[in-house]
Enzyme design. Structure first.
Site, PDB file in Angstrom:
ATOM      1  N   ILE A  12      -5.987  -2.593  18.330  1.00 21.91           N
ATOM      2  CA  ILE A  12      -6.158  -3.261  19.970  1.00 21.91           C
ATOM      3  C   ILE A  12      -5.483  -3.008  20.207  1.00 21.91           C
ATOM      4  O   ILE A  12      -5.057  -3.028  21.731  1.00 21.91           O
ATOM      5  CB  ILE A  12      -6.143  -5.599  19.870  1.00 21.91           C
ATOM      6  CG1 ILE A  12      -7.349  -5.570  18.752  1.00 21.91           C
ATOM      7  CG2 ILE A  12      -5.930  -6.055  20.788  1.00 21.91           C
ATOM      8  CD1 ILE A  12      -6.665  -7.176  18.500  1.00 21.91           C
ATOM      9  N   ASP A  56      10.583  -1.626  12.061  1.00 21.74           N
ATOM     10  CA  ASP A  56       9.407  -2.486  12.371  1.00 21.74           C
ATOM     11  C   ASP A  56      10.435  -3.707  13.082  1.00 21.74           C
ATOM     12  O   ASP A  56      11.716  -3.672  13.213  1.00 21.74           O
ATOM     13  CB  ASP A  56      10.257  -2.950  10.688  1.00 21.74           C
ATOM     14  CG  ASP A  56      10.248  -3.600  10.241  1.00 21.74           C
ATOM     15  OD1 ASP A  56       9.443  -4.900  10.721  1.00 21.74           O
ATOM     16  OD2 ASP A  56       8.373  -3.051   9.365  1.00 21.74           O
ATOM     17  N   ALA A  78       1.592  -7.964  13.639  1.00 23.67           N
ATOM     18  CA  ALA A  78       1.430  -8.411  12.760  1.00 23.67           C
ATOM     19  C   ALA A  78       1.113  -7.752  11.157  1.00 23.67           C
ATOM     20  O   ALA A  78       0.606  -6.903  11.317  1.00 23.67           O
ATOM     21  CB  ALA A  78       0.750  -9.587  13.070  1.00 23.67           C
ATOM     22  N   TYR A 144      -1.395 -17.702   7.635  1.00 21.93           N
ATOM     23  CA  TYR A 144      -1.486 -16.706   8.828  1.00 21.93           C
ATOM     24  C   TYR A 144      -1.799 -17.742  10.225  1.00 21.93           C
ATOM     25  O   TYR A 144      -1.435 -17.589  11.301  1.00 21.93           O
ATOM     26  CB  TYR A 144      -2.510 -15.471   8.597  1.00 21.93           C
ATOM     27  CG  TYR A 144      -3.643 -15.266   9.977  1.00 21.93           C
ATOM     28  CD1 TYR A 144      -2.723 -14.140  10.266  1.00 21.93           C
ATOM     29  CD2 TYR A 144      -4.327 -15.604  10.807  1.00 21.93           C
ATOM     30  CE1 TYR A 144      -2.791 -13.199  11.444  1.00 21.93           C
ATOM     31  CE2 TYR A 144      -4.559 -14.758  12.129  1.00 21.93           C
ATOM     32  CZ  TYR A 144      -4.189 -13.528  12.235  1.00 21.93           C
ATOM     33  OH  TYR A 144      -4.233 -13.079  13.708  1.00 21.93           O
ATOM     34  N   LYS A 148       1.100 -17.791  13.211  1.00 21.44           N
ATOM     35  CA  LYS A 148       0.787 -17.694  14.483  1.00 21.44           C
ATOM     36  C   LYS A 148       0.929 -19.146  15.663  1.00 21.44           C
ATOM     37  O   LYS A 148       1.712 -19.373  16.369  1.00 21.44           O
ATOM     38  CB  LYS A 148      -1.083 -17.892  14.703  1.00 21.44           C
ATOM     39  CG  LYS A 148      -0.601 -16.308  14.059  1.00 21.44           C
ATOM     40  CD  LYS A 148      -0.777 -15.165  14.966  1.00 21.44           C
ATOM     41  CE  LYS A 148      -0.978 -14.213  14.297  1.00 21.44           C
ATOM     42  NZ  LYS A 148      -0.143 -12.408  15.853  1.00 21.44           N
ATOM     43  N   GLY A 273      -9.517 -20.601   3.033  1.00 20.20           N
ATOM     44  CA  GLY A 273      -8.465 -20.696   4.386  1.00 20.20           C
ATOM     45  C   GLY A 273      -9.110 -20.161   5.059  1.00 20.20           C
ATOM     46  O   GLY A 273      -8.973 -19.752   6.875  1.00 20.20           O
TER      47      GLY A 273
HETATM   48  N1  LIG Z   1      -8.211  -7.980  15.566  1.00 19.54           N
HETATM   49  C1  LIG Z   1      -8.648  -9.380  15.504  1.00 19.54           C
HETATM   50  O1  LIG Z   1      -9.616  -9.197  15.568  1.00 19.54           O
HETATM   51  C2  LIG Z   1      -7.448 -10.646  15.903  1.00 19.54           C
HETATM   52  C3  LIG Z   1      -7.850 -11.567  15.651  1.00 19.54           C
HETATM   53  C4  LIG Z   1      -6.832 -12.565  15.675  1.00 19.54           C
HETATM   54  C5  LIG Z   1      -5.917 -11.856  16.202  1.00 19.54           C
HETATM   55  N2  LIG Z   1      -5.399 -10.574  16.148  1.00 19.54           N
HETATM   56  C6  LIG Z   1      -3.985 -10.740  15.924  1.00 19.54           C
HETATM   57  O2  LIG Z   1      -4.131  -8.982  17.129  1.00 19.54           O
HETATM   58  C7  LIG Z   1      -2.631  -8.370  17.329  1.00 19.54           C
HETATM   59  C8  LIG Z   1      -2.943  -6.654  16.877  1.00 19.54           C
HETATM   60  O3  LIG Z   1      -4.219  -7.023  15.614  1.00 19.54           O
HETATM   61  P1  LIG Z   1      -5.160  -5.340  15.247  1.00 19.54           P
HETATM   62  O4  LIG Z   1      -6.604  -6.085  15.059  1.00 19.54           O
HETATM   63  O5  LIG Z   1      -5.287  -4.694  16.166  1.00 19.54           O
HETATM   64  O6  LIG Z   1      -4.108  -4.913  14.123  1.00 19.54           O
HETATM   65  P2  LIG Z   1      -4.151  -3.734  13.588  1.00 19.54           P
HETATM   66  O7  LIG Z   1      -3.269  -4.085  12.133  1.00 19.54           O
HETATM   67  O8  LIG Z   1      -4.731  -2.623  13.696  1.00 19.54           O
HETATM   68  O9  LIG Z   1      -2.270  -3.442  14.190  1.00 19.54           O
HETATM   69  C9  LIG Z   1      -1.130  -4.190  13.981  1.00 19.54           C
HETATM   70  C10 LIG Z   1      -0.312  -2.892  14.086  1.00 19.54           C
HETATM   71  O10 LIG Z   1       1.475  -3.873  13.837  1.00 19.54           O
HETATM   72  C11 LIG Z   1       1.825  -2.897  13.161  1.00 19.54           C
HETATM   73  N3  LIG Z   1       2.990  -3.433  12.774  1.00 19.54           N
HETATM   74  C12 LIG Z   1       2.358  -4.082  11.979  1.00 19.54           C
HETATM   75  N4  LIG Z   1       3.822  -4.608  10.883  1.00 19.54           N
HETATM   76  C13 LIG Z   1       4.746  -4.572  11.893  1.00 19.54           C
HETATM   77  C14 LIG Z   1       6.004  -4.369  11.811  1.00 19.54           C
HETATM   78  N5  LIG Z   1       6.457  -5.169  10.981  1.00 19.54           N
HETATM   79  N6  LIG Z   1       7.076  -3.921  12.473  1.00 19.54           N
HETATM   80  C15 LIG Z   1       5.887  -2.763  13.334  1.00 19.54           C
HETATM   81  N7  LIG Z   1       4.855  -3.038  13.985  1.00 19.54           N
HETATM   82  C16 LIG Z   1       4.127  -3.491  12.929  1.00 19.54           C
HETATM   83  C17 LIG Z   1       0.614  -1.881  12.558  1.00 19.54           C
HETATM   84  O11 LIG Z   1       1.551  -0.622  11.784  1.00 19.54           O
HETATM   85  C18 LIG Z   1       0.033  -1.820  13.753  1.00 19.54           C
HETATM   86  O12 LIG Z   1      -0.471  -0.843  14.314  1.00 19.54           O
HETATM   87  C19 LIG Z   1      -2.296  -9.058  15.342  1.00 19.54           C
HETATM   88  O13 LIG Z   1      -1.345  -9.759  15.627  1.00 19.54           O
HETATM   89  C20 LIG Z   1      -3.460  -9.872  15.273  1.00 19.54           C
HETATM   90  O14 LIG Z   1      -2.681 -10.517  14.290  1.00 19.54           O
HETATM   91  C21 LIG Z   1      -6.386  -9.711  15.922  1.00 19.54           C
END
Ligand SMILES: NC(=O)c1ccc[n+]([C@@H]2O[C@H](COP(=O)([O-])OP(=O)(O)OC[C@H]3O[C@@H](n4cnc5c(N)ncnc54)[C@H](O)[C@@H]3O)[C@@H](O)[C@H]2O)c1
Length: 320
Positions: A12, A56, A78, A144, A148, A273
């Site tokens: 995203i 990080d 995350a 999780y 959040k 969960g």
């Molecule tokens: N994809 C979904 O369907 C969905 C649904 C609900 C919420 N979310 C939330 O949206 C956000 C993005 O999700 P996504 O699907 O793009 O996930 P993703 O895993 O593709 O992206 C997360 C990014 O964060 C980076 N990251 C993780 N931990 C880190 C840290 N400690 N320090 C720095 N960078 C870090 C990862 O390398 C990755 O690039 C997240 O917060 C997730 O919880 C996603």
């Protein structure tokens, strides 16, 4: 505007980065690459308005340094694997709550006033009101979701203490280009190993809605442009709901597999969960003029096609 996007190399986050760059904004991607894919942001590497910092969010000193001169933080970094919190009770606390507090601390120190936060439908748990509106209470069924929900409350307090403005987005599952984790990814991985049988977690009746990534990004920027509260909480979702067996059929069909036998782990949830029925009320978002361009089913088709056309993405993500 100068924006810092935590998790900007992820599924995203990288689409948000594209939109900011398109708008002419300066962008810092702050990502530890634990699940991010470099190819997603590589097209911007030569752009002088773009900077990539591999670091990080648990490194608060680095966050504070990189936050200098930033106007807006998009906080997406995350640990996004909902299931693993069952076995590891600290990972969501560290990555999703303490990580968020670090982001807020760095904002406070650098006088950054605006944050957009990627929250989740998991904060509602097994809601009894469907579609679930934003004022439904927090009853998460996963750590999780708990982390959040807690992060949302910390953001709210920082807004009060330090005169910040927050845009909090509670997402259903997203699908679309650059998708790297979740149902479609898991099913295609399983089908590649065994094209005759697809093992489905739960009994297949769990119902979910999926939001197409470009619709989600449009929704985020619509809210940021039009919402005027100090703390703006919006559900982001799709009106069409589909059960897991039907989703599997869409994926199998798009991928061209024939005579696949579905087997079921059983139980009314995919895992402990998980939430059996996820449909969010998006009237608040729609009142701002936003409308989804793709249905849940269309989103699943596009995602399946994308992953089939980009086997390198599956390969790179599987190696993480
Ligand atoms: N994809 C979904 O369907 C969905 C649904 C609900 C919420 N979310 C939330 O949206 C956000 C993005 O999700 P996504 O699907 O793009 O996930 P993703 O895993 O593709 O992206 C997360 C990014 O964060 C980076 N990251 C993780 N931990 C880190 C840290 N400690 N320090 C720095 N960078 C870090 C990862 O390398 C990755 O690039 C997240 O917060 C997730 O919880 C996603």
């Amino acid at each position: 505007m100068k924006a810092l996007v935590t998790g900007g190399a992820g599924f995203i986050g990288s689409h948000i980065v594209d939109r900011l760059i398109e708008q002419g904004d300066e962008v810092i991607v702050y990502d530890n690459m634990s699940s991010g894919i470099e190819d997603f942001i590589k097209p911007h590497f030569e752009n002088p308005k773009f900077k990539f910092v591999q670091a990080d969010i648990l490194d608060v000193g680095k966050l504070k340094t990189e936050m200098k001169g930033v106007d807006f933080v998009f906080h997406l970094a995350a640990h996004a694997d909902v299931r693993s919190g069952f076995d590891d009770h600290k990972i969501d606390l560290e990555q999703n709550l303490i990580g968020t507090i670090n982001v807020l601390e760095a904002m406070r120190e650098n006088n950054v006033k605006k944050i957009a936060f990627a929250s989740t439908s998991s904060v509602y748990g097994d809601a009894t009101i469907i579609p679930t509106p934003e004022d439904y209470p927090f009853f998460p069924t996963s750590l999780y979701g708990a982390a959040k929900a807690s992060a949302e409350t910390y953001i709210s307090v920082f807004c009060e203490y330090y005169d910040m403005t927050a845009y909090i987005f509670r997402f259903v599952s997203w699908v679309g280009e650059r998708y790297t984790h979740g149902l479609v990814f898991d099913f295609l991985n399983k089908l590649k190993k065994d094209p005759t049988t697809l093992h489905i977690l739960g009994d297949g009746t769990q119902k979910k809605s999926y939001l197409y990534v470009k619709d989600g990004v449009d929704a985020i920027f619509t809210v940021i442009e039009k919402a005027k509260e100090k703390i703006n909480v919006y559900n982001l979702g799709n009106d069409e709901i589909i059960n897991v067996t039907e989703s599997a059929k869409v994926i199998v069909d798009e991928a061209g597999y024939k005579d696949v036998k579905f087997t079921y782990a059983g139980g009314d949830k995919g895992w402990i969960g998980d939430n059996k029925y996820v449909l969010l009320d998006t009237k608040k978002l729609q009142s701002l003029g936003w409308k989804a361009s793709k249905t849940t089913r269309e989103g699943l088709h596009v995602t399946t096609r994308y992953l089939l056309d980009h086997p390198e993405v599956i390969e790179k993500r599987n190696k993480k």
